[in-house]
Design an enzyme around this catalytic site. Structure first.
Site, PDB file in Angstrom:
ATOM      1  CD  GLU A   1      -1.641  -9.361  11.422  1.00 20.00           C
ATOM      2  OE1 GLU A   1      -0.407  -9.491  11.393  1.00 20.00           O
ATOM      3  OE2 GLU A   1      -2.325  -9.084  10.426  1.00 20.00           O
TER       4      GLU A   1
ATOM      5  CE  LYS B   1       5.996  -3.936  11.007  1.00 20.56           C
ATOM      6  NZ  LYS B   1       4.986  -3.633   9.973  1.00 20.56           N
TER       7      LYS B   1
ATOM      8  CD  GLU C   1       9.218  -7.752   6.246  1.00 17.79           C
ATOM      9  OE1 GLU C   1       9.076  -8.174   7.405  1.00 17.79           O
ATOM     10  OE2 GLU C   1       8.634  -6.733   5.812  1.00 17.79           O
TER      11      GLU C   1
ATOM     12  N   GLY D   1      -4.890  -5.526   5.725  1.00 19.95           N
ATOM     13  CA  GLY D   1      -4.071  -6.457   4.948  1.00 19.95           C
ATOM     14  C   GLY D   1      -4.587  -7.875   4.954  1.00 19.95           C
ATOM     15  NE  ARG D   2      -6.263  -9.064  11.131  1.00 14.80           N
ATOM     16  CZ  ARG D   2      -5.760  -7.919  11.568  1.00 14.80           C
ATOM     17  NH1 ARG D   2      -4.656  -7.437  11.023  1.00 14.80           N
ATOM     18  NH2 ARG D   2      -6.357  -7.246  12.542  1.00 14.80           N
TER      19      ARG D   2
ATOM     20  CE  LYS E   1      -3.760   0.021   2.419  1.00 13.37           C
ATOM     21  NZ  LYS E   1      -4.725   0.061   3.552  1.00 13.37           N
TER      22      LYS E   1
ATOM     23  CG  HIS F   1      -1.369 -41.141   8.998  1.00 14.44           C
ATOM     24  ND1 HIS F   1      -1.169 -42.434   9.420  1.00 14.44           N
ATOM     25  CD2 HIS F   1      -2.463 -41.163   8.196  1.00 14.44           C
ATOM     26  CE1 HIS F   1      -2.093 -43.225   8.884  1.00 14.44           C
ATOM     27  NE2 HIS F   1      -2.891 -42.469   8.134  1.00 14.44           N
TER      28      HIS F   1
END
Length: 676
Positions: free
Chosen positions: A447, A603, A306, A360-361, A300, A478
């Site tokens: 979050e 961060k 990153e 964001g999520r 944005k 399993h």
């Protein structure tokens, strides 16, 4: 938007109230570049221009500046919020309500029951089944009675749940810590809907962006938009992190084996690059040809550390083969910062906007997800996905609480976490195409609701949030089912489909492959609920020495969700169902489920460490106590630096593994100096 910044010689503290680091904002607003001078202190609030919260597309930088200048002259309108009225008065926790206390007392009654007995009650079963637009949900294996359901609904009313839902759909600023509306639902609203934000209907803006995505993606898919050498762009690398990665990857994985979607994607490849680890870059670019690759950069602000490092890395990969001029033809952006987009070399006309009322999520239905998904599967497929999400949105907005599927699932999660003391939830899709559902919901849920204080900043007097994890189908059986059957009590979501995306039947087998999978889907829920007693084991002549090991206590809660099939539409439904379920939990607990301050501190500290490591490597020195780190971190970094190779070149240059970019100074993967 207000920002408080303190940048000093000892510890850069970057805190702002809009989800960005101070340095990012100072760079943009004050024109700073690089590290600020040591000793400079900004010790009072700095008012930053409030960007439009509803502007969908900016066609030029001049237009952006004009809008920004206008907004600087005007006070943003205050939003009269029924959400504030719906919230309990400041300092009053839902845990102090009579409804909460009644449920606490009711738990002792539930503790006397067992699902083995509760499941015999057909009337209770009918009260625990909901069906919405093809989605069938049975939560009769939850540790509840009909009385429990009524008491949970009373709690929802006490928490003013209906008012909070309506406040969200009305565009009120329910994300109070960031002073934002929460309107990811608007990104999938049909054009006939009207959703207001600060007095403006944002649905037309949403469809302006969707129209732009449709035009662009069809141009690429129809080979009208070509690469710089005239070749069609068949491969897409989407660069983003967090919600810009997990949500689109979930949808991509769900659609990649759907027959119709797979046919639409013939000859195309879509990859996602999120991790700043260079291994992820190598995997994302492996066997791709720069001449046929289109890169989508999702950020944005165009400052996400990153994402932008990965974007610069892939940009260098493109430029090394095609030249600087190829960037504009091979890279597009999902961003609102047109200034930085242009400086990066991307044509601002090829920037696709989204809004600060899309977290964001929760952004997969915006350009963040729709652009790369439409490039891969075609715009028609993404329209079906959006329609599926909206079907649940509309149900969530309008259905009575008792019939409202996201509401009921959210209340059950509140019951399991805060009253039955179950800290985790397993998401168990019996459908391999839903392999990335659990990782995405892990972010959406943890979050959103992984908070220690309520929306007013008061410490919570109860446990909230869940530890979400999961694995598809019989793979999980399993892996960790041992624990959920005989260890900790972990409520489970079983998700299955009536029709398989890929039908296989072998002659002579008792059932088809999908039938075999679904037989496990049906059986595992009953095994958790019913268990197996010592009496049953003795009747089967089980040796006494093994009876304690083979006894299953049962009484372990789960719910079952059955989809007609997994396609674009039902994938959208499933996404919205979980998003709203998470919101319900937060609304009842009294949280702000739409901020994420917990991700900021790490961060900020990483930025400080980055400067120290840079200085140490450039000067060939070790980290010292004067760098201000604790001794543990100091020696960890020294151990790391001691193992790195020092590569010296005549001048600074980009260095890639040779299998990604062959050049005179490429780094052979097998060389002793491959780690730099």
């Amino acid at each position: 938007m207000y920002m408080c910044a303190c940048l000093c010689a000892h510890a850069p503290v970057n805190v702002c109230f809009d989800g960005e680091t101070c340095k990012d904002l100072l760079d943009e607003v004050l024109g700073l570049s690089g590290d600020p001078p040591l000793g400079v202190v900004f010790n009072k609030a700095v008012r930053l221009p409030r960007q439009s919260r509803h502007r969908a597309q900016i066609k030029s930088e001049d237009e952006a500046e004009a809008v920004e200048e206008k907004e600087q002259k005007e006070e943003s309108p205050s939003v009269s919020s029924s959400f504030d009225e719906a919230m309990a008065k400041k300092g009053e926790s839902i845990a102090n309500s009579a409804e909460w206390k009644a449920l606490m007392e009711h738990k002792s009654e539930i503790d006397k029951t067992h699902l083995r007995d509760l499941m015999r009650d057909e009337k209770r079963w009918k009260a625990c089944v909901r069906e919405v637009d093809g989605i069938y949900c049975d939560f009769s294996r939850q540790r509840i009675t009909e009385e429990t359901l009524e008491m949970l609904l009373d709690l929802a009313k006490k928490a003013n749940l209906e008012e909070k839902i309506q406040a969200m759909f009305s565009g009120e600023h329910i994300n109070s810590t960031e002073d934002r509306a929460v309107l990811h639902v608007a990104t999938r609203a049909p054009p006939t809907e009207s959703i207001m934000v600060e007095g403006k209907d944002v649905v037309p803006d949403v469809h302006d962006v969707l129209d732009k995505i449709k035009y662009f993606t069809e141009s690429v898919r129809n080979e009208e938009w070509l690469g710089s050498t005239g070749k069609p762009l068949k491969d897409v690398v989407a660069i983003g992190i967090g919600g810009s990665f997990l949500g689109p990857l979930f949808v991509h994985t769900a659609l990649s084996t759907d027959k119709a979607s797979k046919e639409a994607a013939t000859g195309r490849r879509l990859r996602f690059l999120a991790n700043v680890d260079p291994v992820d870059v190598a995997r994302s670019l492996n066997n791709l040809d720069p001449e046929t690759t289109l890169v989508v950069v999702v950020s944005k602000t165009f400052t996400t550390a990153e994402t932008m490092l990965n974007a610069r890395t892939v940009r260098a990969w493109l430029v090394a083969s095609l030249g600087e001029s190829a960037v504009a033809q091979h890279m597009v952006a999902v961003s609102t910062n047109l200034k930085l987009v242009k400086e990066f070399g991307i044509d601002p006309n090829n920037a696709f906007a989204f809004w600060d009322w899309v977290g964001g999520r929760y952004s997969v239905c915006s350009a963040v997800g729709i652009l790369p998904l439409a490039l891969q599967y075609g715009f028609d497929t993404t329209e079906q996905f959006l329609a599926g999400a909206w079907s649940i949105d509309d149900h969530f907005r309008s259905a009575p609480l008792k019939e409202n599927l996201p509401v009921m699932l959210g209340l059950l999660s509140v019951w399991n976490v805060s009253f039955l003391d179950c800290p985790a939830r397993a998401i168990l899709p019996y459908c391999q195409a839903l392999a990335k559902l659990a990782p995405h919901i892990q972010q959406v849920s943890m979050e959103s609701n992984g908070k220690g204080v309520d929306i007013h900043g008061n410490r919570l007097p109860f446990e909230s949030g869940e530890i979400d994890f999961g694995e598809p189908g019989t793979n999980g059986q399993h892996s960790f089912y041992q624990l959920i059957h005989q260890g900790r009590v972990i409520p489970c979501d079983f998700i299955g489909t009536v029709k398989s995306q890929q039908s296989v039947y072998l002659k002579g087998e008792i059932v088809s492959n999908h039938d075999e999978l679904m037989c496990n889907f049906f059986a595992q829920a009953d095994a958790l609920a019913m268990g197996k007693t010592a009496v049953e084991l003795r009747s089967e002549s089980c040796p006494d020495s093994l009876i304690p090991h083979k006894t299953f206590t049962g009484n372990r809660p789960s719910l079952s969700i059955l989809l007609p099939e997994l396609n674009a539409y039902s994938t959208g439904q499933l996404l919205a169902l979980y998003e709203h379920r998470v919101a319900v939990q937060g609304f009842v607990w009294g949280l702000n489920s739409f901020d994420q301050w917990g991700v900021e501190l790490g961060k900020v500290l990483a930025s400080r460490v980055r400067s120290i490591v840079n200085d140490a490597r450039n000067k060939g020195r070790r980290i010292e106590s004067s760098d201000g780190l604790n001794v543990s971190t100091q020696e960890l970094i020294n151990k790391y630096l001691d193992g790195k190779a020092e590569l010296l070149y005549p001048e600074a240059m980009d260095v890639f593994p040779c299998d990604i970019l062959d050049s005179d100074y490429c780094n052979p993967p097998t060389s002793k100096s491959s780690s730099i």
